[in-house]
Design an enzyme around this catalytic site. Structure first.
Site, PDB file in Angstrom:
ATOM      1  N   ALA A   1       0.827  -1.214   0.000  1.00 47.55           N
ATOM      2  CA  ALA A   1       0.000   0.000   0.000  1.00 47.55           C
ATOM      3  C   ALA A   1       0.865   1.270   0.000  1.00 47.55           C
ATOM      4  O   ALA A   1       1.949   1.262   0.599  1.00 47.55           O
ATOM      5  CB  ALA A   1      -0.896   0.003   1.237  1.00 47.55           C
ATOM      6  N   PRO A   2       0.443   2.339  -0.663  1.00 46.29           N
ATOM      7  CA  PRO A   2      -0.826   2.468  -1.380  1.00 46.29           C
ATOM      8  C   PRO A   2      -0.827   1.850  -2.772  1.00 46.29           C
ATOM      9  O   PRO A   2      -1.866   1.750  -3.400  1.00 46.29           O
ATOM     10  CB  PRO A   2      -0.999   3.981  -1.472  1.00 46.29           C
ATOM     11  CG  PRO A   2       0.400   4.515  -1.463  1.00 46.29           C
ATOM     12  CD  PRO A   2       1.192   3.603  -0.588  1.00 46.29           C
ATOM     13  N   GLY A   3       0.333   1.434  -3.301  1.00 46.76           N
ATOM     14  CA  GLY A   3       0.243   0.663  -4.532  1.00 46.76           C
ATOM     15  C   GLY A   3       1.150   1.086  -5.675  1.00 46.76           C
ATOM     16  O   GLY A   3       0.917   0.683  -6.815  1.00 46.76           O
ATOM     17  N   GLY A   4       2.210   1.847  -5.383  1.00 47.70           N
ATOM     18  CA  GLY A   4       3.121   2.250  -6.464  1.00 47.70           C
ATOM     19  C   GLY A   4       3.759   1.041  -7.156  1.00 47.70           C
ATOM     20  O   GLY A   4       3.824   0.973  -8.390  1.00 47.70           O
TER      21      GLY A   4
ATOM     22  N   ASP B   1      -1.045  -6.191   2.389  1.00 46.23           N
ATOM     23  CA  ASP B   1      -0.780  -5.040   3.265  1.00 46.23           C
ATOM     24  C   ASP B   1      -2.020  -4.805   4.101  1.00 46.23           C
ATOM     25  O   ASP B   1      -3.134  -4.875   3.579  1.00 46.23           O
ATOM     26  CB  ASP B   1      -0.471  -3.787   2.413  1.00 46.23           C
ATOM     27  CG  ASP B   1       0.264  -2.716   3.226  1.00 46.23           C
ATOM     28  OD1 ASP B   1      -0.250  -2.316   4.284  1.00 46.23           O
ATOM     29  OD2 ASP B   1       1.344  -2.281   2.785  1.00 46.23           O
TER      30      ASP B   1
ATOM     31  N   ASP C   1       8.377  -4.425   0.051  1.00 49.74           N
ATOM     32  CA  ASP C   1       8.775  -3.043   0.379  1.00 49.74           C
ATOM     33  C   ASP C   1       8.226  -2.694   1.756  1.00 49.74           C
ATOM     34  O   ASP C   1       7.807  -1.569   1.999  1.00 49.74           O
ATOM     35  CB  ASP C   1       8.216  -2.096  -0.704  1.00 49.74           C
ATOM     36  CG  ASP C   1       8.765  -0.674  -0.586  1.00 49.74           C
ATOM     37  OD1 ASP C   1       9.853  -0.498  -0.015  1.00 49.74           O
ATOM     38  OD2 ASP C   1       8.099   0.265  -1.076  1.00 49.74           O
TER      39      ASP C   1
ATOM     40  N   LYS D   1      14.604  -1.287   4.775  1.00 49.83           N
ATOM     41  CA  LYS D   1      14.769   0.018   5.426  1.00 49.83           C
ATOM     42  C   LYS D   1      15.936  -0.085   6.403  1.00 49.83           C
ATOM     43  O   LYS D   1      15.945  -0.990   7.245  1.00 49.83           O
ATOM     44  CB  LYS D   1      13.501   0.412   6.190  1.00 49.83           C
ATOM     45  CG  LYS D   1      12.193   0.107   5.469  1.00 49.83           C
ATOM     46  CD  LYS D   1      12.064   0.813   4.142  1.00 49.83           C
ATOM     47  CE  LYS D   1      10.975   0.201   3.285  1.00 49.83           C
ATOM     48  NZ  LYS D   1      11.038   0.538   1.889  1.00 49.83           N
TER      49      LYS D   1
HETATM   50  C1  LIG Z   1       7.071   2.004   2.102  1.00 49.76           C
HETATM   51  S1  LIG Z   1       5.393   1.521   2.242  1.00 49.76           S
HETATM   52  C2  LIG Z   1       5.162   0.564   0.794  1.00 49.76           C
HETATM   53  C3  LIG Z   1       4.951   1.377  -0.440  1.00 49.76           C
HETATM   54  C4  LIG Z   1       4.527   0.548  -1.601  1.00 49.76           C
HETATM   55  N1  LIG Z   1       5.584  -0.357  -2.070  1.00 49.76           N
HETATM   56  C5  LIG Z   1       4.103   1.391  -2.777  1.00 49.76           C
HETATM   57  O1  LIG Z   1       4.705   1.275  -3.836  1.00 49.76           O
HETATM   58  O2  LIG Z   1       3.158   2.155  -2.635  1.00 49.76           O
HETATM   59  C6  LIG Z   1       5.513   0.323   3.487  1.00 49.76           C
HETATM   60  C7  LIG Z   1       4.283  -0.521   3.687  1.00 49.76           C
HETATM   61  O3  LIG Z   1       4.647  -1.624   4.518  1.00 49.76           O
HETATM   62  C8  LIG Z   1       3.425  -2.023   5.122  1.00 49.76           C
HETATM   63  N2  LIG Z   1       3.715  -2.953   6.205  1.00 49.76           N
HETATM   64  C9  LIG Z   1       4.376  -2.769   7.365  1.00 49.76           C
HETATM   65  N3  LIG Z   1       4.367  -3.887   8.103  1.00 49.76           N
HETATM   66  C10 LIG Z   1       3.680  -4.818   7.382  1.00 49.76           C
HETATM   67  C11 LIG Z   1       3.346  -6.181   7.598  1.00 49.76           C
HETATM   68  N4  LIG Z   1       3.679  -6.817   8.723  1.00 49.76           N
HETATM   69  N5  LIG Z   1       2.651  -6.816   6.629  1.00 49.76           N
HETATM   70  C12 LIG Z   1       2.295  -6.199   5.485  1.00 49.76           C
HETATM   71  N6  LIG Z   1       2.594  -4.913   5.243  1.00 49.76           N
HETATM   72  C13 LIG Z   1       3.272  -4.237   6.174  1.00 49.76           C
HETATM   73  C14 LIG Z   1       2.816  -0.695   5.574  1.00 49.76           C
HETATM   74  O4  LIG Z   1       1.435  -0.826   5.835  1.00 49.76           O
HETATM   75  C15 LIG Z   1       3.120   0.199   4.390  1.00 49.76           C
HETATM   76  O5  LIG Z   1       2.042   0.292   3.528  1.00 49.76           O
END
Ligand SMILES: C[S@@+](CC[C@H](N)C(=O)[O-])C[C@H]1O[C@@H](n2cnc3c(N)ncnc32)[C@H](O)[C@@H]1O
Length: 423
Positions: free
Chosen positions: A295-298, A314, A350, A379
């Site tokens: 999320a949000p989905g890039g 997510d 991600d 990260k």
């Molecule tokens: C950097 S954002 C991802 C952005 C995404 N790749 C995009 O292109 O929009 C990190 C995401 O990791 C998710 N996240 C964190 N812990 C998580 C878990 N245990 N399971 C699934 N998602 C998780 C968060 O909800 C957040 O949406």
């Protein structure tokens, strides 16, 4: 990052107490540390909560440097680019990542024989490159690097071009196709030299009217020699050549700015686009991709653009427009609890979560042969990133991933991108 559909970053959340799901992140009190914390979401069955990620929680406790401390001190003491000589290596990186690269070079040659030195923001030199991995130069914290064949020191722009002219002409003559990359370090001071770099490029090309460089799109399509010139400061410029097969990046100074058409839900899409360019590989039509932390989905958006089928995992909401796509399925839950019904082609990750725990969870995908390929963004808010990268590589390799490559890409911030496949 613009979180269109996700929980509001301003909302207050309770710290995590324990994890209730199968195989999920271990129950662990969250830590507080000064200054560097970032809140990220992770899932609990039936809801979303935020955990605090901090440096202490993700630091590698047993990671002692494998080189003498004074080597690092020496390397960090800034040296002027006017000391550069042919035969040395010049590296560019994200501004602030000079220490990471220096540590990486020291770890690769703990006897100190790589003799790295910080030359300024986003600029490091060394006596030699790290040993190749799987037959290629694979340096995590450098965006670009080359062996210097000629250095010129003068403030006068015309003289600079004539001092580099013979080496430039020789490089042109010995290559079938050449691209000319004249770049500056990507730092506040370096970027002020952009005009000088452009003028040098113009003069060099004017000195050889019959030599036409290929453009970067042609370079990426057909390959060739990259004549690299780094304008290090107001006096010094260094020239070297790399073949496009061996170069760390096909973009000048490794600044791979991704331009994506369309309305994509988050800037993270550019990170993945750059990862595909770096790997020279991306999903084909109909391939099945799992996107953890989607999320949000890039990333999902880019995968759908490639006509892949996407399972986005997510706890947070996905972009509403994206959800209309029949090739996208959103599993609104915890990635630590998710298992695919059948082997997928690609696993993407991600997730904003502790890197070692994420790597352990990804390892399960390799052990169970749930995926063929992996592209993950980790990260790294901790200070000693190089140790963490080594641990991530080791952990993933033990679990059955192979061909592991790591890079802090141009669009990566306090993070790195890792790719691997399953043996
Ligand atoms: C950097 S954002 C991802 C952005 C995404 N790749 C995009 O292109 O929009 C990190 C995401 O990791 C998710 N996240 C964190 N812990 C998580 C878990 N245990 N399971 C699934 N998602 C998780 C968060 O909800 C957040 O949406």
């Amino acid at each position: 990052m613009a979180h269109r559909g996700g929980p509001s970053p301003a909302r207050k959340h309770k710290p995590a107490k324990k994890h209730a799901g199968r195989g999920g992140p271990p129950a662990r009190p969250t830590h507080k540390s000064g200054g560097h914390d970032r809140n990220h979401t992770f899932a609990k069955p039936g809801g979303v909560r935020h955990v605090r990620i901090d440096k202490t929680a993700v630091a590698a406790p047993d990671a002692a440097p494998r080189y003498p401390a004074q080597l690092l001190e020496q390397a960090l003491a800034e040296q002027s680019p006017s000391t550069l000589v042919p035969g040395q290596w010049l590296w560019t990186m994200r501004e602030g990542a000079e220490r990471d690269l220096i540590e990486e070079l020291l770890m690769a040659a703990p006897d100190g024989s790589s003799r790295p030195r910080r030359l300024g923001g986003a600029l490091v030199m060394s006596a030699k490159p790290p040993p190749e991995r799987e037959g290629r130069l694979d340096v995590t914290f450098a965006r670009q690097g080359f062996r210097i064949s000629q250095v010129a020191h003068t403030e006068d722009a015309a003289e600079l071009a004539s001092l580099l002219g013979p080496a430039f002409a020789a490089a042109v003559q010995s290559s079938e196709n050449f691209a000319l990359h004249v770049f500056v370090p990507d730092s506040t001071r370096g970027n002020e030299l952009a005009g000088r770099a452009q003028a040098l490029r113009d003069r060099l090309l004017a000195s050889l009217p019959n030599a036409t460089p290929i453009d970067d799109a042609q370079l990426r399509r057909h390959g060739g020699t990259i004549i690299q010139i780094c304008v290090c400061d107001a006096r010094t410029a260094a020239l070297g050549c790399s073949s496009s097969d061996a170069a760390l990046s096909l973009w000048p100074g490794g600044r791979a700015r991704m331009r994506l058409g369309g309305d994509f839900p988050s800037r993270a899409a550019r990170k993945l686009a750059e990862a595909f360019a770096w790997l020279g590989l991306s999903p084909g039509s109909g391939e099945v991709c799992v996107d953890l932390g989607a999320a949000p989905g890039g990333w999902s958006w880019l995968l759908l653009e490639k006509k892949a089928r996407v399972i986005a995992v997510d706890p947070a909401r996905m972009d509403t427009a994206l959800m209309q796509n029949p090739r996208l399925k959103h599993v609104q839950g915890n990635a630590f609890d998710y298992e695919p019904e059948e082997t997928v082609d690609w696993l993407f990750c991600d997730m904003a979560y502790r890197p070692l725990e994420v790597a352990q969870m990804l390892g399960r995908w390799a052990r169970h042969r749930h995926t063929r390929l992996l592209v993950a963004n980790f990260k790294l808010p901790m200070k000693r990133k190089v140790d963490m990268v080594e641990r991530l590589r080791g952990l993933l390799s033990q679990q059955g991933f192979t061909g592991i490559r790591t890079r802090q890409l141009y669009h990566d911030r306090e993070e790195i991108t890792l790719s691997a496949h399953v043996r």
